[in-house]
Scaffold this active site. Sequence first.
Site, PDB file in Angstrom:
ATOM      1  N   HIS A   1       7.440  -2.431 -12.708  1.00 43.51           N
ATOM      2  CA  HIS A   1       6.548  -1.773 -13.181  1.00 43.51           C
ATOM      3  C   HIS A   1       7.258  -0.450 -13.471  1.00 43.51           C
ATOM      4  CE1 HIS A   1       2.494  -3.694 -11.836  1.00 43.51           C
ATOM      5  NE2 HIS A   1       3.353  -4.531 -12.350  1.00 43.51           N
TER       6      HIS A   1
ATOM      7  N   TYR B   1      -4.681   3.699  -9.851  1.00 45.16           N
ATOM      8  CA  TYR B   1      -5.390   4.751  -8.859  1.00 45.16           C
ATOM      9  C   TYR B   1      -6.495   5.261  -9.295  1.00 45.16           C
ATOM     10  CZ  TYR B   1      -1.333   3.430  -5.857  1.00 45.16           C
ATOM     11  OH  TYR B   1      -0.151   2.917  -5.156  1.00 45.16           O
TER      12      TYR B   1
ATOM     13  N   PRO C   1      -2.082   4.005   3.457  1.00 41.56           N
ATOM     14  CA  PRO C   1      -1.413   2.883   2.129  1.00 41.56           C
ATOM     15  C   PRO C   1      -1.257   3.643   0.960  1.00 41.56           C
ATOM     16  CG  PRO C   1      -3.593   2.035   2.986  1.00 41.56           C
ATOM     17  CD  PRO C   1      -3.528   3.284   3.960  1.00 41.56           C
TER      18      PRO C   1
ATOM     19  N   LYS D   1       3.865   3.297   1.016  1.00 47.73           N
ATOM     20  CA  LYS D   1       5.011   3.649   1.963  1.00 47.73           C
ATOM     21  C   LYS D   1       5.571   2.775   3.205  1.00 47.73           C
ATOM     22  CE  LYS D   1       7.029   6.657  -0.609  1.00 47.73           C
ATOM     23  NZ  LYS D   1       6.933   5.534  -1.641  1.00 47.73           N
TER      24      LYS D   1
ATOM     25  N   TYR E   1       7.097   8.237  -5.074  1.00 47.18           N
ATOM     26  CA  TYR E   1       6.400   7.130  -4.964  1.00 47.18           C
ATOM     27  C   TYR E   1       7.390   5.952  -5.327  1.00 47.18           C
ATOM     28  CZ  TYR E   1       2.962   3.210  -6.032  1.00 47.18           C
ATOM     29  OH  TYR E   1       2.175   2.342  -6.162  1.00 47.18           O
TER      30      TYR E   1
HETATM   31  P1  RFL Z   1       4.994  -5.345  11.366  1.00 50.27           P
HETATM   32  O1  RFL Z   1       4.961  -5.900  10.132  1.00 50.27           O
HETATM   33  O2  RFL Z   1       3.744  -5.017  11.983  1.00 50.27           O
HETATM   34  O3  RFL Z   1       5.714  -6.297  12.227  1.00 50.27           O
HETATM   35  C1  RFL Z   1       5.523  -6.142  13.770  1.00 50.27           C
HETATM   36  C2  RFL Z   1       5.938  -7.526  14.309  1.00 50.27           C
HETATM   37  O4  RFL Z   1       5.923  -7.281  15.603  1.00 50.27           O
HETATM   38  C3  RFL Z   1       5.178  -8.569  16.224  1.00 50.27           C
HETATM   39  N1  RFL Z   1       4.983  -8.204  17.787  1.00 50.27           N
HETATM   40  C4  RFL Z   1       5.400  -8.685  18.655  1.00 50.27           C
HETATM   41  N2  RFL Z   1       6.326  -9.321  18.960  1.00 50.27           N
HETATM   42  C5  RFL Z   1       7.074  -9.679  20.239  1.00 50.27           C
HETATM   43  N3  RFL Z   1       6.093  -9.132  21.423  1.00 50.27           N
HETATM   44  C6  RFL Z   1       4.980  -8.325  21.225  1.00 50.27           C
HETATM   45  N4  RFL Z   1       4.414  -8.199  22.056  1.00 50.27           N
HETATM   46  C7  RFL Z   1       4.610  -8.283  19.841  1.00 50.27           C
HETATM   47  N5  RFL Z   1       3.579  -7.108  19.258  1.00 50.27           N
HETATM   48  C8  RFL Z   1       3.661  -7.394  17.989  1.00 50.27           C
HETATM   49  C9  RFL Z   1       3.916  -8.597  15.506  1.00 50.27           C
HETATM   50  O5  RFL Z   1       3.482  -9.855  15.414  1.00 50.27           O
HETATM   51  C10 RFL Z   1       4.732  -8.453  13.847  1.00 50.27           C
HETATM   52  O6  RFL Z   1       5.257  -9.566  13.511  1.00 50.27           O
HETATM   53  O7  RFL Z   1       5.859  -4.071  11.288  1.00 50.27           O
HETATM   54  P2  RFL Z   1       7.174  -4.057  10.562  1.00 50.27           P
HETATM   55  O8  RFL Z   1       8.195  -4.873  10.494  1.00 50.27           O
HETATM   56  O9  RFL Z   1       7.646  -2.457  11.152  1.00 50.27           O
HETATM   57  O10 RFL Z   1       6.798  -3.586   8.945  1.00 50.27           O
HETATM   58  C11 RFL Z   1       6.128  -2.420   8.796  1.00 50.27           C
HETATM   59  C12 RFL Z   1       4.986  -3.098   7.540  1.00 50.27           C
HETATM   60  O11 RFL Z   1       4.355  -4.266   7.883  1.00 50.27           O
HETATM   61  C13 RFL Z   1       3.897  -2.238   7.336  1.00 50.27           C
HETATM   62  O12 RFL Z   1       4.193  -0.792   7.308  1.00 50.27           O
HETATM   63  C14 RFL Z   1       2.890  -2.292   6.186  1.00 50.27           C
HETATM   64  O13 RFL Z   1       2.509  -3.646   6.213  1.00 50.27           O
HETATM   65  C15 RFL Z   1       1.669  -1.083   6.307  1.00 50.27           C
HETATM   66  N6  RFL Z   1       0.522  -1.727   5.495  1.00 50.27           N
HETATM   67  C16 RFL Z   1       0.762  -1.559   4.201  1.00 50.27           C
HETATM   68  N7  RFL Z   1       1.698  -1.012   3.693  1.00 50.27           N
HETATM   69  C17 RFL Z   1       1.740  -0.751   2.462  1.00 50.27           C
HETATM   70  O14 RFL Z   1       2.580   0.143   2.049  1.00 50.27           O
HETATM   71  N8  RFL Z   1       0.665  -1.079   1.526  1.00 50.27           N
HETATM   72  C18 RFL Z   1      -0.371  -1.876   2.029  1.00 50.27           C
HETATM   73  O15 RFL Z   1      -1.328  -2.218   1.393  1.00 50.27           O
HETATM   74  C19 RFL Z   1      -0.557  -1.998   3.504  1.00 50.27           C
HETATM   75  N9  RFL Z   1      -1.537  -2.780   3.733  1.00 50.27           N
HETATM   76  C20 RFL Z   1      -0.448  -2.435   6.148  1.00 50.27           C
HETATM   77  C21 RFL Z   1      -1.282  -3.046   5.480  1.00 50.27           C
HETATM   78  C22 RFL Z   1      -0.624  -2.611   7.303  1.00 50.27           C
HETATM   79  C23 RFL Z   1      -1.789  -3.347   8.075  1.00 50.27           C
HETATM   80  N10 RFL Z   1      -1.738  -3.390   9.658  1.00 50.27           N
HETATM   81  C24 RFL Z   1      -0.724  -3.084  10.272  1.00 50.27           C
HETATM   82  C25 RFL Z   1      -2.677  -3.493  10.343  1.00 50.27           C
HETATM   83  C26 RFL Z   1      -2.712  -3.902   5.994  1.00 50.27           C
HETATM   84  C27 RFL Z   1      -2.397  -3.863   7.196  1.00 50.27           C
HETATM   85  C28 RFL Z   1      -3.721  -4.778   7.814  1.00 50.27           C
HETATM   86  C1  PHB Z   2      -1.041  -3.533  -2.527  1.00 44.78           C
HETATM   87  O1  PHB Z   2      -0.830  -4.254  -3.558  1.00 44.78           O
HETATM   88  O2  PHB Z   2      -1.594  -4.049  -1.591  1.00 44.78           O
HETATM   89  C2  PHB Z   2      -0.782  -2.062  -2.595  1.00 44.78           C
HETATM   90  C3  PHB Z   2      -0.294  -1.484  -3.640  1.00 44.78           C
HETATM   91  C4  PHB Z   2      -0.167  -0.327  -3.696  1.00 44.78           C
HETATM   92  C5  PHB Z   2      -0.602   0.530  -2.610  1.00 44.78           C
HETATM   93  C6  PHB Z   2      -1.310   0.027  -1.276  1.00 44.78           C
HETATM   94  C7  PHB Z   2      -1.444  -1.419  -1.416  1.00 44.78           C
HETATM   95  O3  PHB Z   2      -0.520   2.046  -2.469  1.00 44.78           O
END
Ligand code: RFL
Ligand code: PHB
Length: 390
Positions: free
Chosen positions: A72, A199, A290, A294, A380
């Site tokens: 994009h 957005y 979110p 980031k 961004y």
């Molecule tokens: P993760 O992906 O949470 O991975 C951590 C891993 O550790 C495991 N874990 C354990 N392992 C061993 N022993 C234990 N006791 C443990 N406890 C936990 C977990 O099962 C998991 O596999 O962290 P990491 O690798 O730092 O990655 C970060 C990203 O995943 C996170 O920043 C993003 O996904 C945040 N986030 C979003 N970010 C965006 O930029 N856009 C989004 O749309 C977005 N949606 C989200 C999200 C985070 C969410 N969470 C954490 C609730 C939606 C959700 C639901």
């Molecule tokens: C997503 O595609 O899940 C998404 C994209 C942009 C954002 C947050 C989530 O700022």
Amino acid sequence: MRTQVAIIGAGPAGLLMSHLLARAGVDAVLVENRSREYVEARIRAGILEASSVELLDEVGVGERLHREGMAHRGIHLQWPGTRHHLDFVDLIGRGVWVYGQTEVTKDLGAARDADGQVAFYEASEVELHDVDSDAPWVSLVAADGEPVRIDAALIAGCDGFHGPSRGNVPGSTVLERDYPFAWLGVLASVAPSTDELIYAWHPNGFALHSMRSTEVSRFYLQVHPDEDIDEWSDDRIWTELSTRFAHDGWHLQDGPVTEKSVLPMRSFVSAPMRHGRLFLAGDSAHIVPPAGAKGLNLAIADVALLAPAMAAYVHDGSTTLLDDYSEAALRRVWRCTHFSWWMTMMLHRHGDDFDAELQLAQLRLTQSSRAAATSLAENYAGLPFSATPR
Ligand code: RFL
Ligand code: PHB
């Protein structure tokens, strides 16, 4: 068992750490409490910064991303009467990629298989020990019920917000912010109605039109933090999305909703990101709301700093990069924490009409001022990892 680095957590941070260490000739053991299937199906982030993609390319895991991901040039910002395209490529020479976190996780999982690094999935009772000594170790119960002890030179705490690693950094300072809203996330089997993300600021609340592929769309609606998901029928979701995205001459295509959930929102930074031989990376140390896309990119940026620092220590006993890690990582964390907070506060309905007029004034500035647009684009699309010694 004995290894050079024990990695707790097989999310994007832990898997990338495992792969970068393998490429640097460092043995690592990965410990994850969920199953591999669960981890690879977890629907989360969707946007990769240019710098994240460059790193994935550089380390040989960008091939499918380039084939199946969507490049994009920028994003659309919308407010009543206006839909304005910000062209990041034109403004700063780089854009972003749409590629789901599920896919990044699968690609990194495949890289780990090829690297041959050991992993324990479905581990229970994961605990860290003696992290402030020169002989840290991890204990767990493996999926087959066998107790396991892993002795390591270093531990990478990549276990997300709820994992045990952060609790092993005593005396840390936590700074955080709650927001008076949440997102209702919706996945739908319908082609995106837009070329690039929208957005949208709307009097009813924020809405985001994202996507996962040419056949799958991802949407978010600002809702109350204790919103009852059962109050949101598919009909209500499509009506509200159509209202918030309404724009002359444009139509939102609807389709079957395949997943919906309410996502809480917070900013959270825990410092330092190190105690003794334990180093935190990704969500274990920080959470961003979110709206700035980031979270995943920050996790990648942390690992881009930490993996070479750990490799330098394992190979030469050099502690320079390890000693710099927490401060260097936190600089980027705070830049992204500010940007995510700023996007959140600009786009979500909160406060009174005074707040709304401030938000609209800020949004219009991104249209009228190239400097304002450039600043948004730089943040961004991601600041380059140039400050990162790799
Ligand atoms: P993760 O992906 O949470 O991975 C951590 C891993 O550790 C495991 N874990 C354990 N392992 C061993 N022993 C234990 N006791 C443990 N406890 C936990 C977990 O099962 C998991 O596999 O962290 P990491 O690798 O730092 O990655 C970060 C990203 O995943 C996170 O920043 C993003 O996904 C945040 N986030 C979003 N970010 C965006 O930029 N856009 C989004 O749309 C977005 N949606 C989200 C999200 C985070 C969410 N969470 C954490 C609730 C939606 C959700 C639901
Ligand atoms: C997503 O595609 O899940 C998404 C994209 C942009 C954002 C947050 C989530 O700022």
